[in-house]
Design an enzyme around this catalytic site. Structure first.
Site, mmCIF file in Angstrom:
data_model
loop_
_atom_site.group_PDB
_atom_site.id
_atom_site.type_symbol
_atom_site.label_atom_id
_atom_site.label_comp_id
_atom_site.label_asym_id
_atom_site.label_seq_id
_atom_site.Cartn_x
_atom_site.Cartn_y
_atom_site.Cartn_z
ATOM 1 N N ASP A 265 33.467 46.143 34.025
ATOM 2 C CA ASP A 265 34.850 45.368 33.855
ATOM 3 C C ASP A 265 35.704 45.459 33.062
ATOM 4 O O ASP A 265 35.601 45.371 31.702
ATOM 5 C CB ASP A 265 34.022 43.558 34.708
ATOM 6 N N ASN B 252 35.192 46.409 46.521
ATOM 7 C CA ASN B 252 36.574 47.374 46.015
ATOM 8 C C ASN B 252 37.694 48.397 46.719
ATOM 9 O O ASN B 252 37.987 48.734 46.499
ATOM 10 C CB ASN B 252 36.093 48.314 44.766
HETATM 11 C C1 IPE Z 1 32.644 44.474 39.813
HETATM 12 O O1 IPE Z 1 33.692 44.369 39.107
HETATM 13 C C2 IPE Z 1 32.387 45.489 39.839
HETATM 14 C C3 IPE Z 1 32.403 46.934 39.076
HETATM 15 C C4 IPE Z 1 32.501 46.859 38.129
HETATM 16 C C5 IPE Z 1 32.287 47.934 39.576
HETATM 17 P P1 IPE Z 1 35.421 43.510 39.632
HETATM 18 O O2 IPE Z 1 36.554 43.481 38.936
HETATM 19 O O3 IPE Z 1 35.388 43.856 41.214
HETATM 20 O O4 IPE Z 1 34.884 41.623 40.290
HETATM 21 P P2 IPE Z 1 35.294 40.708 40.714
HETATM 22 O O5 IPE Z 1 36.241 40.730 41.661
HETATM 23 O O6 IPE Z 1 36.472 40.222 39.211
HETATM 24 O O7 IPE Z 1 33.826 39.501 41.253
HETATM 25 C C1 IPE Z 2 36.435 47.435 36.861
HETATM 26 O O1 IPE Z 2 37.625 47.050 36.021
HETATM 27 C C2 IPE Z 2 36.414 48.906 37.306
HETATM 28 C C3 IPE Z 2 36.218 48.617 39.419
HETATM 29 C C4 IPE Z 2 36.322 48.012 38.977
HETATM 30 C C5 IPE Z 2 35.959 49.973 39.453
HETATM 31 P P1 IPE Z 2 38.498 46.288 36.923
HETATM 32 O O2 IPE Z 2 40.046 47.512 37.049
HETATM 33 O O3 IPE Z 2 37.623 45.518 37.815
HETATM 34 O O4 IPE Z 2 39.498 45.433 35.860
HETATM 35 P P2 IPE Z 2 40.405 44.513 35.884
HETATM 36 O O5 IPE Z 2 39.433 43.195 36.078
HETATM 37 O O6 IPE Z 2 41.372 43.762 37.000
HETATM 38 O O7 IPE Z 2 40.624 44.104 34.720
HETATM 39 MG MG MG Z 3 37.482 43.661 37.851
#
Ligand code: IPE
Ligand code: IPE
Ligand code: MG
Length: 245
Positions: A12, A60
């Site tokens: 993340d 996502n």
């Molecule tokens: C979790 O991250 C999913 C992945 C790392 C693929 P998210 O960014 O989607 O999670 P939330 O929304 O902060 O819980």
């Molecule tokens: C994790 O990074 C990648 C995916 C969930 C695909 P994020 O895109 O969730 O990054 P933040 O949490 O918005 O910083």
């Molecule tokens: Mg995230």
């Protein structure tokens, strides 16, 4: 060193990494892909047997379509570019999730890479894509219901082992250690069934900044944890789910 056999990572913070530098989110995802390459190699070197990376959750799909397209493009590029390295390092590639929902071209490349690496025994790298723990359990319940309907299974034969067998990758051991980057202390629907006794490790670092040393730090911390699995004292391995007698 007592290593976790299976490490899961909730990668993340790509978006925040980019935003904090005044960059578009897609560049955070690109830097995240570099981190994947680095951590796959570091895990293999450390002797981790199974590495599962949460790359795209089922939730996502609710992101803006442009970001989804960019992520799918990066994923496709990653698979094509990494295949050689996976083969050279004897890494087996697998995928879990509702993968039929992925773009057909990406899915075809994933399937091809999985097939070409199927005999590799160096490390198993599993990508969780279009993955959700609840969705996985729902899909398992449907499979079991179908078996009951066909008369192949009696409802009272459904136990933990049968349910586990209906999950996406029943042959993988449960994760021993789950790492989450970017500070959030939640599972976000990752491996819900399998993580019941996983050790959780959260680091404030954004995923693109996560290094080999950070991985080693997590492995060292894991070694310090006392796992009890509900007992009164430390247990070295997960107790089996066979009936008590
Ligand atoms: C979790 O991250 C999913 C992945 C790392 C693929 P998210 O960014 O989607 O999670 P939330 O929304 O902060 O819980
Ligand atoms: C994790 O990074 C990648 C995916 C969930 C695909 P994020 O895109 O969730 O990054 P933040 O949490 O918005 O910083
Ligand atoms: Mg995230």
């Amino acid at each position: 060193m007592r290593l976790p056999e299976h490490v899961g990572i909730i990668m993340d913070g790509n978006g925040r990494w980019a935003t904090s530098r005044g960059l578009p989110r897609v560049l955070g995802h690109r830097a995240g892909a570099e981190a994947v390459r680095r951590i796959v190699e570091a895990s293999r070197e450390a002797g981790v047997r199974y590495l599962t990376l949460y790359a795209f959750s089922w939730e996502n799909w609710d992101r803006p379509s442009q970001e989804i397209q960019e992520l799918m493009g990066l994923l496709d590029e990653f698979i094509q570019r990494e295949l050689e390295r996976l083969l050279a390092n004897r890494i087996q590639l697998r995928v879990i999730g509702r993968i039929h929902e992925l773009p057909t071209g990406v899915l075809a490349n994933l399937r091809s890479a999985a097939a070409q690496t199927a005999a590799n025994d160096g490390m198993t790298l599993t990508l969780a894509l279009s993955y959700g723990g609840r969705q996985e359990i729902v899909d398992a319940a449907r499979r079991l219901a179908e078996q009951v309907q066909q008369g192949l299974l009696q409802p009272d034969q459904i136990d933990e082992e049968r349910l586990r067998q209906a999950l996406y990758a029943p042959d993988l051991p449960d994760p021993d250690l789950i790492i989450r980057t970017s500070g959030e202390q939640r599972l976000s629907n990752f491996l819900l069934w399998q993580s019941s006794y996983a050790e959780l490790y959260v680091t404030p670092k954004f995923w693109p900044d996560f290094t080999k040393d950070d991985l080693v730090e997590a492995l060292v911390e894991f070694e310090r944890r006392e796992r009890r699995f509900g007992r009164t004292s430390a247990v070295s391995a997960a107790p089996s789910s066979t009936p008590r007698g």
